[in-house]
Design an enzyme around this catalytic site. Structure first.
Site, PDB file in Angstrom:
ATOM      1  N   LYS A 102      -8.716  -1.507  11.244  1.00 52.61           N
ATOM      2  CA  LYS A 102      -8.756  -2.499  10.169  1.00 52.61           C
ATOM      3  C   LYS A 102      -7.611  -3.545  10.445  1.00 52.61           C
ATOM      4  O   LYS A 102      -6.319  -3.172  10.664  1.00 52.61           O
ATOM      5  CB  LYS A 102      -8.166  -1.841   8.844  1.00 52.61           C
ATOM      6  CG  LYS A 102      -8.056  -2.748   7.739  1.00 52.61           C
ATOM      7  CD  LYS A 102      -7.780  -2.110   6.449  1.00 52.61           C
ATOM      8  CE  LYS A 102      -7.351  -2.946   5.083  1.00 52.61           C
ATOM      9  NZ  LYS A 102      -7.291  -2.075   3.919  1.00 52.61           N
ATOM     10  N   GLU A 117      -5.625   2.708  17.738  1.00 53.56           N
ATOM     11  CA  GLU A 117      -5.729   3.052  16.296  1.00 53.56           C
ATOM     12  C   GLU A 117      -6.917   4.088  15.906  1.00 53.56           C
ATOM     13  O   GLU A 117      -6.908   5.179  15.313  1.00 53.56           O
ATOM     14  CB  GLU A 117      -5.676   2.107  15.518  1.00 53.56           C
ATOM     15  CG  GLU A 117      -4.711   1.270  15.152  1.00 53.56           C
ATOM     16  CD  GLU A 117      -3.596   1.798  14.193  1.00 53.56           C
ATOM     17  OE1 GLU A 117      -3.800   2.881  13.745  1.00 53.56           O
ATOM     18  OE2 GLU A 117      -2.412   1.440  13.991  1.00 53.56           O
ATOM     19  N   CYS A 163       0.928  -1.182   0.022  1.00 54.88           N
ATOM     20  CA  CYS A 163      -0.153  -0.077  -0.058  1.00 54.88           C
ATOM     21  C   CYS A 163       0.857   1.324   0.001  1.00 54.88           C
ATOM     22  O   CYS A 163       0.713   2.286   0.790  1.00 54.88           O
ATOM     23  CB  CYS A 163      -1.042   0.011   1.081  1.00 54.88           C
ATOM     24  SG  CYS A 163      -1.903  -1.550   1.299  1.00 54.88           S
ATOM     25  N   LYS A 210     -13.440  -2.859  10.274  1.00 54.58           N
ATOM     26  CA  LYS A 210     -13.181  -3.811   9.244  1.00 54.58           C
ATOM     27  C   LYS A 210     -12.400  -5.165   9.627  1.00 54.58           C
ATOM     28  O   LYS A 210     -11.237  -4.603  10.100  1.00 54.58           O
ATOM     29  CB  LYS A 210     -12.795  -3.215   8.160  1.00 54.58           C
ATOM     30  CG  LYS A 210     -12.315  -3.818   6.786  1.00 54.58           C
ATOM     31  CD  LYS A 210     -11.753  -3.022   5.853  1.00 54.58           C
ATOM     32  CE  LYS A 210     -11.341  -4.159   4.631  1.00 54.58           C
ATOM     33  NZ  LYS A 210     -10.453  -3.314   3.745  1.00 54.58           N
ATOM     34  N   ARG A 226       0.468  -7.838   5.071  1.00 52.74           N
ATOM     35  CA  ARG A 226       0.293  -6.664   5.515  1.00 52.74           C
ATOM     36  C   ARG A 226       0.504  -6.604   6.968  1.00 52.74           C
ATOM     37  O   ARG A 226      -0.126  -5.539   7.453  1.00 52.74           O
ATOM     38  CB  ARG A 226      -0.900  -6.065   4.948  1.00 52.74           C
ATOM     39  CG  ARG A 226      -1.203  -6.283   3.629  1.00 52.74           C
ATOM     40  CD  ARG A 226      -2.479  -5.218   2.942  1.00 52.74           C
ATOM     41  NE  ARG A 226      -3.184  -5.583   1.804  1.00 52.74           N
ATOM     42  CZ  ARG A 226      -2.541  -5.445   0.454  1.00 52.74           C
ATOM     43  NH1 ARG A 226      -1.182  -5.278   0.518  1.00 52.74           N
ATOM     44  NH2 ARG A 226      -2.998  -5.906  -0.581  1.00 52.74           N
TER      45      ARG A 226
HETATM   46  C1  PBG Z   1      -7.096  -2.032   0.131  1.00 52.08           C
HETATM   47  C2  PBG Z   1      -8.296  -2.620   0.824  1.00 52.08           C
HETATM   48  C3  PBG Z   1      -8.401  -3.940   0.951  1.00 52.08           C
HETATM   49  C4  PBG Z   1      -9.986  -4.073   1.352  1.00 52.08           C
HETATM   50  C5  PBG Z   1     -10.476  -2.911   1.058  1.00 52.08           C
HETATM   51  N1  PBG Z   1      -9.643  -2.020   0.775  1.00 52.08           N
HETATM   52  C6  PBG Z   1      -7.636  -5.125   0.861  1.00 52.08           C
HETATM   53  C7  PBG Z   1      -6.323  -5.247   1.898  1.00 52.08           C
HETATM   54  O1  PBG Z   1      -6.311  -4.598   2.696  1.00 52.08           O
HETATM   55  O2  PBG Z   1      -5.598  -6.208   1.634  1.00 52.08           O
HETATM   56  C8  PBG Z   1     -10.716  -5.359   1.590  1.00 52.08           C
HETATM   57  C9  PBG Z   1     -11.968  -5.480   1.335  1.00 52.08           C
HETATM   58  C10 PBG Z   1     -12.642  -6.782   1.348  1.00 52.08           C
HETATM   59  O3  PBG Z   1     -11.881  -7.811   1.648  1.00 52.08           O
HETATM   60  O4  PBG Z   1     -13.841  -6.827   0.956  1.00 52.08           O
HETATM   61  N2  PBG Z   1      -6.142  -1.852   1.243  1.00 52.08           N
END
Ligand code: PBG
Length: 323
Positions: free
Chosen positions: A195, A233, A129, A248, A217
């Site tokens: 996240k 966070e 990213c 998320k 990641r």
């Molecule tokens: C980009 C991003 C991701 C998702 C949303 N934005 C993938 C990741 O972080 O690898 C995942 C969304 C999903 O699984 O529906 N960074």
């Protein structure tokens, strides 16, 4: 004389159950994610996400018309560029795929709320990213700078809300400052504040062609075991001035949705991610579960936990069910 409570009193008829229903689902609760691709010239179904498509720009008119006719008020855009490079140039190009999609959507449907996912992983050839060093480590501040550039170019194209999803330190605040400096004072920032480094993103990485080519990641997303770290966070994003916060994934992280609701009065958005969608699709296509009932039950559960808005690939189907 009975000595126990008759709690069933409020559920013995349809009308009673409806009268005492605590949570309701509205089409305005839903945000529909879309994958706009330069690599296809007709909608192409994503193998691991049946019913979800990568679409080219020229399919936008039909798509947007359908979304609007269902009453959906907001979309979340992801782009799949033809050309990827080490610095993800197409993420912040003036004529990048997402920038063009935003302009086209704003022409077709000026009132539809356009949320731009702001991240580099779909645009870099290494799939991380932002900017990585020779050890494959995501360099924070240089990557933030790329995310900021992307955010400003998305705002310039007409995005209403910028959603930085890279989990870099400081990215939300730096984007806020840059938007203000560029005159986009009314463009909101929706932070991917909590996240997790989750395996539930697997199908998305197929859909967006964004799997890291090496490594993972875990140096930037939150360990799935850590609740207090997630709340740190969240606090950083709130201090940096985000306007709404995302939790998320959703299903396995209801505790985080609940706690986020307790900790902030900002709108709480939950992301019902790709793996959650695909598990339901797979079980339903085998006839093992009732998809309609399961997805409504899930959405109501997110709301019960504290969600204001839900990002879900099932948005269109749900809109049809509750219409
Ligand atoms: C980009 C991003 C991701 C998702 C949303 N934005 C993938 C990741 O972080 O690898 C995942 C969304 C999903 O699984 O529906 N960074």
């Amino acid at each position: 004389m009975t000595e126990f409570k008759r709690n069933r009193k409020t559920r013995i008829s349809d009308n009673l159950r409806e009268l005492f229903q605590e949570q309701h689902l509205h089409v305005t609760d839903l945000i529909y994610p879309m994958f706009i691709s330069e690599e296809v010239d007709a909608p192409q179904e994503i193998k691991s996400m049946p019913g979800t498509y990568q679409i080219p720009l020229n399919s936008l008119p039909q798509e947007i018309e359908e979304i609007q006719s269902l009453g959906i008020k907001a979309v979340l855009l992801f782009g799949i560029p033809k050309v990827k490079d080490a610095e993800g140039n197409q993420a912040y190009a003036k004529d990048g795929i997402v920038q063009r999609a935003i302009r086209q959507i704003k022409q077709l449907a000026p009132d539809l709320i356009v949320i731009a996912d702001t991240c580099l992983c779909e645009y870099t050839d290494h799939g991380h990213c932002g900017h990585i060093n020779h050890e494959g480590f995501l360099v924070n501040d240089a990557s933030v700078e790329l995310s900021v550039r992307t955010a400003v170019s998305q705002a310039e194209a007409g995005a209403d809300i910028i959603a930085p999803s890279s989990c870099l330190d400081g990215v939300a605040g730096e984007i806020r400052q840059a938007l203000d400096a560029a005159g986009y004072t009314y463009t909101s920032v929706m932070g991917y504040s909590i996240k997790f480094a989750s395996a539930f993103y697997g199908p998305f990485r197929d859909a967006a062609d964004s799997a890291p080519k090496m490594g993972n990641r875990k140096t930037y997303q939150i360990p799935t075991s850590n609740q207090r770290e997630a709340l740190r966070e969240l606090n950083s994003d709130i201090e940096e001035g985000v306007d709404m916060v995302i939790v998320k994934p959703a299903m396995a992280f209801m505790d985080m949705i609940y706690q986020t609701r307790q900790m902030t009065n900002l709108p709480v958005v939950v992301y019902n991610v790709s793996g959650e969608y695909s598990m339901i699709e797979a079980a339903a296509s085998n006839g093992w579960i009732s998809k309609e009932q399961i997805i409504i039950e899930l959405m109501l559960s997110f709301k019960r936990a504290g969600a204001d808005l839900i990002i879900t690939y099932h948005a269109k189907e749900i809109a049809k069910l509750i219409q």
